[in-house]
Design a protein around this motif. Structure first.
Motif, PDB file in Angstrom:
ATOM      1  N   LYS A 118     -77.537 -70.429 -69.121  1.00 40.50           N
ATOM      2  CA  LYS A 118     -76.833 -69.886 -69.953  1.00 40.50           C
ATOM      3  C   LYS A 118     -76.261 -68.270 -70.276  1.00 40.50           C
ATOM      4  N   ARG A 119     -77.772 -67.991 -69.503  1.00 44.55           N
ATOM      5  CA  ARG A 119     -78.284 -66.259 -69.437  1.00 44.55           C
ATOM      6  C   ARG A 119     -77.668 -65.203 -68.818  1.00 44.55           C
ATOM      7  N   ILE A 120     -76.095 -66.038 -67.647  1.00 41.79           N
ATOM      8  CA  ILE A 120     -75.416 -65.337 -66.871  1.00 41.79           C
ATOM      9  C   ILE A 120     -74.252 -65.818 -67.732  1.00 41.79           C
ATOM     10  N   CYS A 138     -72.115 -76.513 -62.780  1.00 44.54           N
ATOM     11  CA  CYS A 138     -71.609 -75.465 -62.760  1.00 44.54           C
ATOM     12  C   CYS A 138     -71.370 -73.956 -61.786  1.00 44.54           C
ATOM     13  N   ALA A 139     -70.278 -73.349 -62.341  1.00 48.94           N
ATOM     14  CA  ALA A 139     -69.705 -72.448 -61.094  1.00 48.94           C
ATOM     15  C   ALA A 139     -70.425 -70.944 -61.562  1.00 48.94           C
ATOM     16  N   HIS A 140     -71.596 -70.696 -62.307  1.00 50.60           N
ATOM     17  CA  HIS A 140     -71.880 -69.700 -62.441  1.00 50.60           C
ATOM     18  C   HIS A 140     -72.934 -68.999 -62.153  1.00 50.60           C
ATOM     19  N   PRO A 141     -73.314 -69.597 -61.215  1.00 52.64           N
ATOM     20  CA  PRO A 141     -74.302 -69.654 -60.201  1.00 52.64           C
ATOM     21  C   PRO A 141     -73.650 -69.007 -58.763  1.00 52.64           C
ATOM     22  N   THR A 142     -72.529 -68.960 -58.482  1.00 60.42           N
ATOM     23  CA  THR A 142     -71.805 -68.474 -56.956  1.00 60.42           C
ATOM     24  C   THR A 142     -70.768 -67.641 -58.126  1.00 60.42           C
ATOM     25  N   THR A 144     -69.840 -63.720 -58.753  1.00 60.84           N
ATOM     26  CA  THR A 144     -69.948 -62.788 -57.851  1.00 60.84           C
ATOM     27  C   THR A 144     -70.938 -61.417 -58.569  1.00 60.84           C
ATOM     28  N   GLY A 145     -71.129 -60.590 -57.895  1.00 62.30           N
ATOM     29  CA  GLY A 145     -71.623 -59.500 -58.766  1.00 62.30           C
ATOM     30  C   GLY A 145     -70.898 -58.953 -59.753  1.00 62.30           C
ATOM     31  N   ASN A 146     -69.999 -58.617 -59.320  1.00 58.76           N
ATOM     32  CA  ASN A 146     -69.150 -58.094 -60.400  1.00 58.76           C
ATOM     33  C   ASN A 146     -69.182 -58.545 -61.699  1.00 58.76           C
ATOM     34  N   GLU A 147     -68.508 -60.054 -61.840  1.00 63.82           N
ATOM     35  CA  GLU A 147     -68.085 -60.925 -62.698  1.00 63.82           C
ATOM     36  C   GLU A 147     -69.310 -61.168 -63.300  1.00 63.82           C
ATOM     37  N   LEU A 148     -70.648 -61.561 -62.861  1.00 62.55           N
ATOM     38  CA  LEU A 148     -72.002 -61.042 -63.599  1.00 62.55           C
ATOM     39  C   LEU A 148     -71.919 -60.048 -64.130  1.00 62.55           C
ATOM     40  N   MET A 149     -71.971 -59.234 -63.629  1.00 61.23           N
ATOM     41  CA  MET A 149     -72.067 -57.701 -64.815  1.00 61.23           C
ATOM     42  C   MET A 149     -71.778 -57.364 -65.668  1.00 61.23           C
ATOM     43  N   GLU A 150     -69.904 -58.261 -65.569  1.00 63.96           N
ATOM     44  CA  GLU A 150     -69.247 -58.242 -67.050  1.00 63.96           C
ATOM     45  C   GLU A 150     -70.309 -58.773 -68.045  1.00 63.96           C
ATOM     46  N   ILE A 151     -70.357 -59.841 -67.975  1.00 63.34           N
ATOM     47  CA  ILE A 151     -70.463 -60.429 -69.211  1.00 63.34           C
ATOM     48  C   ILE A 151     -72.663 -60.206 -68.763  1.00 63.34           C
ATOM     49  N   LEU A 152     -73.169 -59.749 -68.171  1.00 66.18           N
ATOM     50  CA  LEU A 152     -75.219 -58.661 -68.588  1.00 66.18           C
ATOM     51  C   LEU A 152     -74.043 -57.858 -69.292  1.00 66.18           C
TER      52      LEU A 152
END
Length: 311
Positions: A118-120, A138-142, A144-152
């Motif tokens: 949930k933290r990502i 769960c798809a979140h660990p896979t 990309t960095g750009n996708e995670l940056m939007e969430i963060l």
């Protein structure tokens, strides 16, 4: 003559210890002088309603007077209630009330839980017994960095707002002129045909100036006792004469001996002889239950902080 139906002992006791207002078995009880029971929530609500209606609070069963000094707890009933069976809201199984909270938080396989990712940004909520299967797929660990940056970035914005408040408080604490005092709001009634409840403090001195605080319920609506949602707002008034504009930040927090939950909010105002009172601003209590706690008390005791801003 037909035999009476057999009633389980737990059902019979449950009916005996129902809260007089909520009709729920009382975990924490108040008992009137005639022995009638109210759950703690009902008791506070009755006292708050009586304050709003300018009436003496009475027991819903026998109409005798009730107050914090006249009523007492019934430990025997509280112990009996803790052993009564109660249904888990997740798995619908029966457990003693004393064990139910632990079961629902730690043991129930149907309790609602969240994904460890949930933290990502994973929004999944589901029963605990499905957690392992979900996390494996769960798809979140896979991502990309750009996708995670939007969430963060979204999460950082929320965190920045919290940090901004605390940084503002720490900044205020570095000011040269800081004052605080315990304030006691006392209940009064307006002179209108239909009187309204309001609160006012005695005059007090902070930063070498004389002040008064006022408070009102639900922005002085006509019948706040008919509303389930209850709020308090307050106003700070400068009673001294000043030779120059007095710019201040201020906030109200709970007093040292109260258990009410208040979120810190900083307000700002420039006081002059012509503009010597703030608008009414919300007292940031958590919810209506906390508001009822304040209304049920004889007086409202809080702590005021004042910070003088110097150019």
């Amino acid at each position: 003559m037909a035999p009476k139906p057999v009633v389980e002992w737990s059902t019979a006791i449950s009916h005996l210890v129902l809260g007089a207002v909520s009709l729920h078995a009382a975990v924490s009880t108040a008992q009137c002088t005639n022995g009638h029971l109210m759950c703690a929530g009902c008791f506070i609500h009755l006292l708050a309603d009586a304050r709003l209606k300018e009436e003496q609070a009475t027991c819903p069963n026998c109409r005798c007077e009730i107050s914090k000094s006249l009523c007492c707890r019934n430990l025997a009933v509280e112990k009996a209630v803790s052993e009564l069976p109660s249904e888990c809201g997740f798995c619908l199984r029966q457990f003693p009330r004393s064990l139910l909270e632990r079961h629902q938080k730690e043991e129930c396989q149907d309790r609602v839980t969240q994904c460890k990712y949930k933290r990502i940004g994973c929004p999944w909520h589901g029963p605990f017994h499905e957690l392992t299967v979900h996390e494996a797929a769960c798809a979140h660990p896979t991502k990309t960095g750009n996708e995670l940056m939007e969430i963060l970035d979204e999460m950082d914005q929320s965190h920045r707002k919290e940090m901004q408040l605390y940084n503002s408080i720490f900044s205020l604490l570095s000011f040269e002129k800081i004052g605080y005092t315990e304030v006691q709001f006392r209940p009064y009634r307006t002179d209108d045909f239909i009187t309204r409840l309001y609160y006012e403090t005695p005059r007090f001195t902070v930063l070498n100036q004389t002040w008064v605080l006022k408070a009102r319920v639900n922005d002085s609506e006509r019948n706040p006792n008919l509303s389930c949602k209850r709020t308090l707002s307050f106003q700070l008034l400068l009673k001294s004469k000043v030779t120059a504009p007095l710019e201040c930040s201020f906030l109200l927090l709970k007093g040292p001996y109260d258990d009410v939950r208040i979120s810190p909010v900083i307000y700002h105002f420039v006081f002059t002889n012509e503009s010597n009172e703030t608008d009414y601003v919300p007292l940031p209590i958590i919810d209506s239950v906390e508001c009822n706690k304040l209304l049920a008390a004889k007086n409202i005791n809080l702590r005021l902080f004042l910070f003088q801003i110097q150019k």
